[in-house]
Design a protein around this motif. Structure first.
Motif, mmCIF file in Angstrom:
data_model
loop_
_atom_site.group_PDB
_atom_site.id
_atom_site.type_symbol
_atom_site.label_atom_id
_atom_site.label_comp_id
_atom_site.label_asym_id
_atom_site.label_seq_id
_atom_site.Cartn_x
_atom_site.Cartn_y
_atom_site.Cartn_z
ATOM 1 N N GLY A 1 0.820 -1.206 0.000
ATOM 2 C CA GLY A 1 0.000 0.000 0.000
ATOM 3 C C GLY A 1 0.849 1.248 0.000
ATOM 4 O O GLY A 1 0.579 2.197 -0.745
ATOM 5 N N MET A 2 1.915 1.242 0.807
ATOM 6 C CA MET A 2 2.788 2.421 0.862
ATOM 7 C C MET A 2 3.473 2.630 -0.482
ATOM 8 O O MET A 2 3.593 3.757 -0.963
ATOM 9 C CB MET A 2 3.823 2.226 1.955
ATOM 10 C CG MET A 2 4.689 3.431 2.113
ATOM 11 S SD MET A 2 5.849 3.219 3.424
ATOM 12 C CE MET A 2 6.858 4.640 3.101
ATOM 13 N N LEU A 3 3.906 1.536 -1.101
ATOM 14 C CA LEU A 3 4.549 1.628 -2.414
ATOM 15 C C LEU A 3 3.600 2.249 -3.432
ATOM 16 O O LEU A 3 3.973 3.160 -4.184
ATOM 17 C CB LEU A 3 4.979 0.228 -2.857
ATOM 18 C CG LEU A 3 5.877 0.143 -4.074
ATOM 19 C CD1 LEU A 3 7.239 0.655 -3.693
ATOM 20 C CD2 LEU A 3 5.963 -1.275 -4.556
ATOM 21 N N ILE A 4 2.333 1.791 -3.424
ATOM 22 C CA ILE A 4 1.376 2.295 -4.407
ATOM 23 C C ILE A 4 1.064 3.762 -4.149
ATOM 24 O O ILE A 4 1.088 4.592 -5.056
ATOM 25 C CB ILE A 4 0.090 1.451 -4.357
ATOM 26 C CG1 ILE A 4 0.360 0.058 -4.888
ATOM 27 C CG2 ILE A 4 -1.005 2.100 -5.164
ATOM 28 C CD1 ILE A 4 -0.776 -0.891 -4.684
ATOM 29 N N VAL A 5 0.786 4.081 -2.866
ATOM 30 C CA VAL A 5 0.356 5.437 -2.538
ATOM 31 C C VAL A 5 1.437 6.452 -2.876
ATOM 32 O O VAL A 5 1.166 7.523 -3.425
ATOM 33 C CB VAL A 5 -0.018 5.516 -1.041
ATOM 34 C CG1 VAL A 5 -0.071 6.944 -0.573
ATOM 35 C CG2 VAL A 5 -1.347 4.862 -0.809
ATOM 36 N N ASN A 6 2.686 6.107 -2.595
ATOM 37 C CA ASN A 6 3.722 7.114 -2.767
ATOM 38 C C ASN A 6 4.361 7.112 -4.134
ATOM 39 O O ASN A 6 5.150 8.006 -4.440
ATOM 40 C CB ASN A 6 4.795 6.939 -1.699
ATOM 41 C CG ASN A 6 4.321 7.489 -0.393
ATOM 42 O OD1 ASN A 6 3.896 8.618 -0.336
ATOM 43 N ND2 ASN A 6 4.345 6.678 0.633
ATOM 44 N N SER A 7 4.072 6.102 -4.973
ATOM 45 C CA SER A 7 4.673 6.148 -6.304
ATOM 46 C C SER A 7 3.716 6.716 -7.336
ATOM 47 O O SER A 7 4.051 6.780 -8.505
ATOM 48 C CB SER A 7 5.142 4.756 -6.716
ATOM 49 O OG SER A 7 4.072 3.868 -6.663
#
Lengths: 177, 140
Positions: free
Chosen positions: A73-79
């Motif tokens: 989720g963090m990868l998706i949100v911040n990329s």
């Protein structure tokens, strides 16, 4: 113009973050540090379960699922490119043909936030189902608590990274003027 | 302070940091804390890579993105990676201590030594870039 734009009497410009490149980079460092705290807290739980664990409960793959969800989720949100999100579909002057793009970006962002929240909720679920319902006491319970710490820290790190990237936007905007 | 003194002092500090980590391994007879050296040596690497990428990128032709002063995503990712490595270097001995794999003294010594090594590398880079700036000022 001012009255039609704002729904509430408090407008968001009161809470604008200070514009500073140093604060921005500090936020980025802080988010990496928070992610590391989360990661090491769950690794600590795994090592603890393998070495000095006196009980018969062990950290298995089930305990790692919330961590994997949160990290994805963090990868998706911040990329995601954030300028896609705020494209007004009515404004045909600026957004020629990027309306579908904004729609896709919002859906993907929603998936990312769902994964983050699902990770945190999943860690609570693991704590309750695996530890609290069977009335374990603290050295064993600590493995569940560290799972929650892990997912909470990853979520916090995501929030800090998001905020510091917003600082960056305003900073560049003020320079462009 | 002339550069030679700086280099001598910094190398002495670096050696003491390594000495602390190695002592934490040798005195307590468990060589798990050697990983701390690797982590703290890796920690300043992302920023160096990011700055070299930024220096090699041609800024003249990329006038399409108008946020000229904003840092690139690569730079930000490297910064957060740096933060990750620093906290990893501190929390790895803590994790070992929590699982009784190393003793308290070994934990304290390896954390202190690792931080000394990291700060030393950062200060060295800082001095080095300062010298470069001075050269730029005087030699154009």
């Amino acid at each position: 113009m001012e009255h039609s734009n704002h729904l509430f009497r408090f407008n968001a410009s009161m809470f604008k973050l200070p514009k500073s490149a140093k604060l921005r980079s500090f936020g980025v460092y802080l988010s990496g540090a928070l992610y590391a705290i989360g990661f090491w807290s769950i690794v600590d739980a795994a090592i603890f379960s393998k070495t000095v664990n006196a009980s018969d409960v062990h950290v298995t793959f089930v305990d790692w699922i919330p961590f994997i969800c949160s990290s994805l989720g963090m990868l998706i949100v911040n990329s995601i490119e954030k300028s896609n999100l705020f494209v007004d579909s009515n404004n045909s002057f600026l957004s020629s043909g990027s309306g579908t793009n904004a729609w896709a970006a919002r859906v993907i962002l929603f998936c990312g936030f769902s994964l983050l929240a699902g990770g945190l909720a999943g860690s609570f679920m693991v704590l309750i189902l695996k530890f609290l319902l069977k009335h374990y006491t603290f050295p064993t319970l600590g493995m569940g608590v560290s799972n929650i710490i892990c997912n909470g820290c990853i979520m916090l790190s995501c929030v800090v990274l998001w905020l510091s990237q917003n600082i960056e936007d305003e900073y560049s905007y003020s320079l462009a003027l | 302070m002339n550069p030679l003194n700086k280099i001598i002092f910094l190398s002495a500090f670096l050696a003491s940091g390594f000495l602390l980590i190695l002592l934490s391994c040798a005195l307590y007879d468990s060589y798990k804390t050697l990983w701390v050296i690797l982590i703290f040596l890796l920690a300043p690497l992302p920023n160096i890579v990011a700055s070299s990428i930024d220096a090699s990128r041609d800024n003249f032709l990329t006038f399409n993105n108008n946020d000229g002063n904003a840092p690139s995503p690569v730079q930000e990712f490297c910064k957060s990676l740096t933060g990750f490595f620093i906290v990893s270097g501190i929390s790895l001995p803590l994790t070992f201590y929590h699982s009784r794999l190393i003793e308290l003294g070994a934990m304290v010594m390896s954390i202190t030594g690792g931080l000394i090594v990291y700060v030393d590398i950062v200060v060295f880079i800082w001095f080095f870039s300062e010298d470069e700036d001075e050269n730029d000022d005087f030699n154009f």
